[in-house]
Design a protein around this motif. Structure first.
Motif, PDB file in Angstrom:
ATOM      1  N   PHE A 178      19.864 -32.378  19.045  1.00  0.00           N
ATOM      2  CA  PHE A 178      18.753 -31.835  18.846  1.00  0.00           C
ATOM      3  C   PHE A 178      18.119 -31.361  20.245  1.00  0.00           C
ATOM      4  N   TYR A 179      18.380 -32.168  21.376  1.00  0.00           N
ATOM      5  CA  TYR A 179      18.056 -31.907  22.573  1.00  0.00           C
ATOM      6  C   TYR A 179      18.519 -30.991  23.023  1.00  0.00           C
ATOM      7  N   GLU A 180      19.200 -29.963  22.804  1.00  0.00           N
ATOM      8  CA  GLU A 180      20.115 -29.000  22.844  1.00  0.00           C
ATOM      9  C   GLU A 180      19.734 -28.174  22.703  1.00  0.00           C
ATOM     10  N   ALA A 181      19.232 -28.089  21.097  1.00  0.00           N
ATOM     11  CA  ALA A 181      18.855 -27.151  20.617  1.00  0.00           C
ATOM     12  C   ALA A 181      17.629 -26.657  20.596  1.00  0.00           C
ATOM     13  N   THR A 182      16.537 -27.328  21.083  1.00  0.00           N
ATOM     14  CA  THR A 182      15.198 -27.314  21.214  1.00  0.00           C
ATOM     15  C   THR A 182      15.343 -26.736  22.656  1.00  0.00           C
ATOM     16  N   ALA A 183      16.506 -27.264  23.993  1.00  0.00           N
ATOM     17  CA  ALA A 183      15.707 -26.499  25.136  1.00  0.00           C
ATOM     18  C   ALA A 183      16.023 -24.994  25.266  1.00  0.00           C
ATOM     19  N   LEU A 184      16.968 -25.013  24.301  1.00  0.00           N
ATOM     20  CA  LEU A 184      17.652 -23.137  24.588  1.00  0.00           C
ATOM     21  C   LEU A 184      16.913 -22.314  23.655  1.00  0.00           C
ATOM     22  N   ALA A 185      15.930 -23.650  22.760  1.00  0.00           N
ATOM     23  CA  ALA A 185      15.057 -22.900  21.481  1.00  0.00           C
ATOM     24  C   ALA A 185      13.747 -22.625  22.282  1.00  0.00           C
ATOM     25  N   LEU A 186      13.810 -23.312  23.729  1.00  0.00           N
ATOM     26  CA  LEU A 186      12.778 -23.327  25.003  1.00  0.00           C
ATOM     27  C   LEU A 186      13.050 -21.748  25.929  1.00  0.00           C
ATOM     28  N   TYR A 188      29.586 -20.722  17.361  1.00  0.00           N
ATOM     29  CA  TYR A 188      28.939 -20.955  16.200  1.00  0.00           C
ATOM     30  C   TYR A 188      29.712 -22.848  15.537  1.00  0.00           C
ATOM     31  N   GLU A 189      30.276 -23.821  15.875  1.00  0.00           N
ATOM     32  CA  GLU A 189      29.683 -25.019  15.352  1.00  0.00           C
ATOM     33  C   GLU A 189      28.851 -25.296  14.994  1.00  0.00           C
ATOM     34  N   GLY A 227      31.125 -36.929  17.859  1.00  0.00           N
ATOM     35  CA  GLY A 227      31.473 -35.846  19.201  1.00  0.00           C
ATOM     36  C   GLY A 227      31.874 -36.681  19.930  1.00  0.00           C
ATOM     37  N   ASN A 228      32.453 -36.304  21.235  1.00  0.00           N
ATOM     38  CA  ASN A 228      32.448 -36.587  22.281  1.00  0.00           C
ATOM     39  C   ASN A 228      31.071 -35.877  23.158  1.00  0.00           C
ATOM     40  N   GLU A 229      30.499 -36.052  24.252  1.00  0.00           N
ATOM     41  CA  GLU A 229      29.261 -35.657  24.874  1.00  0.00           C
ATOM     42  C   GLU A 229      29.194 -34.400  24.968  1.00  0.00           C
ATOM     43  N   LYS A 230      30.613 -33.363  25.548  1.00  0.00           N
ATOM     44  CA  LYS A 230      31.077 -32.042  25.029  1.00  0.00           C
ATOM     45  C   LYS A 230      29.925 -31.098  23.927  1.00  0.00           C
ATOM     46  N   GLN A 231      31.128 -32.315  23.044  1.00  0.00           N
ATOM     47  CA  GLN A 231      31.087 -31.465  21.389  1.00  0.00           C
ATOM     48  C   GLN A 231      29.449 -31.520  21.458  1.00  0.00           C
ATOM     49  N   LEU A 232      28.629 -32.652  21.573  1.00  0.00           N
ATOM     50  CA  LEU A 232      27.858 -32.653  20.719  1.00  0.00           C
ATOM     51  C   LEU A 232      26.537 -32.015  21.414  1.00  0.00           C
ATOM     52  N   GLN A 233      27.052 -31.225  22.750  1.00  0.00           N
ATOM     53  CA  GLN A 233      26.174 -29.997  23.570  1.00  0.00           C
ATOM     54  C   GLN A 233      26.246 -28.995  22.882  1.00  0.00           C
TER      55      GLN A 233
END
Length: 217
Positions: free
Chosen positions: A100-108, A134-135, A146-152
């Motif tokens: 969620f953090y990464e999704a909203t950061a890219l929207a920003l 497209y994960e 997943g691990n941190e990279k997969q979640l990112q």
């Protein structure tokens, strides 16, 4: 780096309205070691809840094209500052929130890029948006296994859906969407999924239908 950081602060807290400000001075470090061949910087939020930002010194030194260097630092500074802002909406940065953090950061990122490149003179000549695959569209949206990279990577991909929700369903000023979403996320007994339908005053079925509709496009 000073100019990108200054512009990031100006954009986040003067141009934009409604984001919570950090409660303490943000420390910024230029590291003598690499964070990776394509990682310009990152935000770190330790248990002391005093988030800081660190940048990839070797990568900065390696890049001889000053325009490319400037544009990447402009984008990275505003992206990582937004992660600092996100930390104001939760007491604990669980990895369950990482997508969620990464999704909203890219929207920003997308919103900031429009503003940065429209200024006269432009604050950035190009906007090298963080790569997104497209994960998110082959997994549950609320993927936490997943691990941190997969979640990112999942979050980067989910940014397309966040933008889709904003553009298709959010009726007020589009630039108020992310502040409203984070405010809902930071509310009592809320979370990533709850906020994504709650910001529209809808129920879970709304989000499920919207997600299926988007994935089938």
């Amino acid at each position: 780096l000073r100019e990108p950081l200054k512009k990031a602060v100006e954009y986040m807290f003067t141009v934009r309205k409604g984001f919570r400000r950090p409660v303490s001075r943000i420390k910024v470090f230029i590291l003598p070691y690499s964070l990776g061949p394509k990682v310009w910087g990152e935000e770190v939020n330790p248990y002391t809840h005093s988030p800081y930002m660190q940048f990839n010194g070797p990568l900065m030194m390696k890049q001889k094209d000053t325009s490319v260097l400037r544009d990447n630092l402009m984008l990275t500074a505003v992206h990582e500052l937004f992660h600092v802002v996100q930390s104001r909406y939760t007491y604990y940065d669980s990895n369950d929130y990482l997508w969620f953090y990464e999704a909203t950061a890219l929207a920003l990122e997308d919103e900031a890029g429009v503003y940065y490149m429209s200024q006269s003179p432009p604050w950035a000549n190009t906007w090298p948006r963080t790569f997104s695959g497209y994960e998110a569209f082959i997994r549950s949206l609320d993927y936490t296994g997943g691990n941190e990279k997969q979640l990112q990577a999942h979050g980067y991909s989910a940014s397309y859906f966040v933008n889709y929700l904003k553009d298709k369903y959010y009726k007020p000023d589009k630039l108020t969407f992310l502040p409203a979403l984070l405010k809902h996320f930071g509310g009592w007994r809320s979370g990533p999924i709850t906020s994504l339908y709650g910001v529209f005053s809808k129920d879970p079925a709304f989000l499920e239908d919207a997600y299926l509709s988007y994935c089938s496009k």
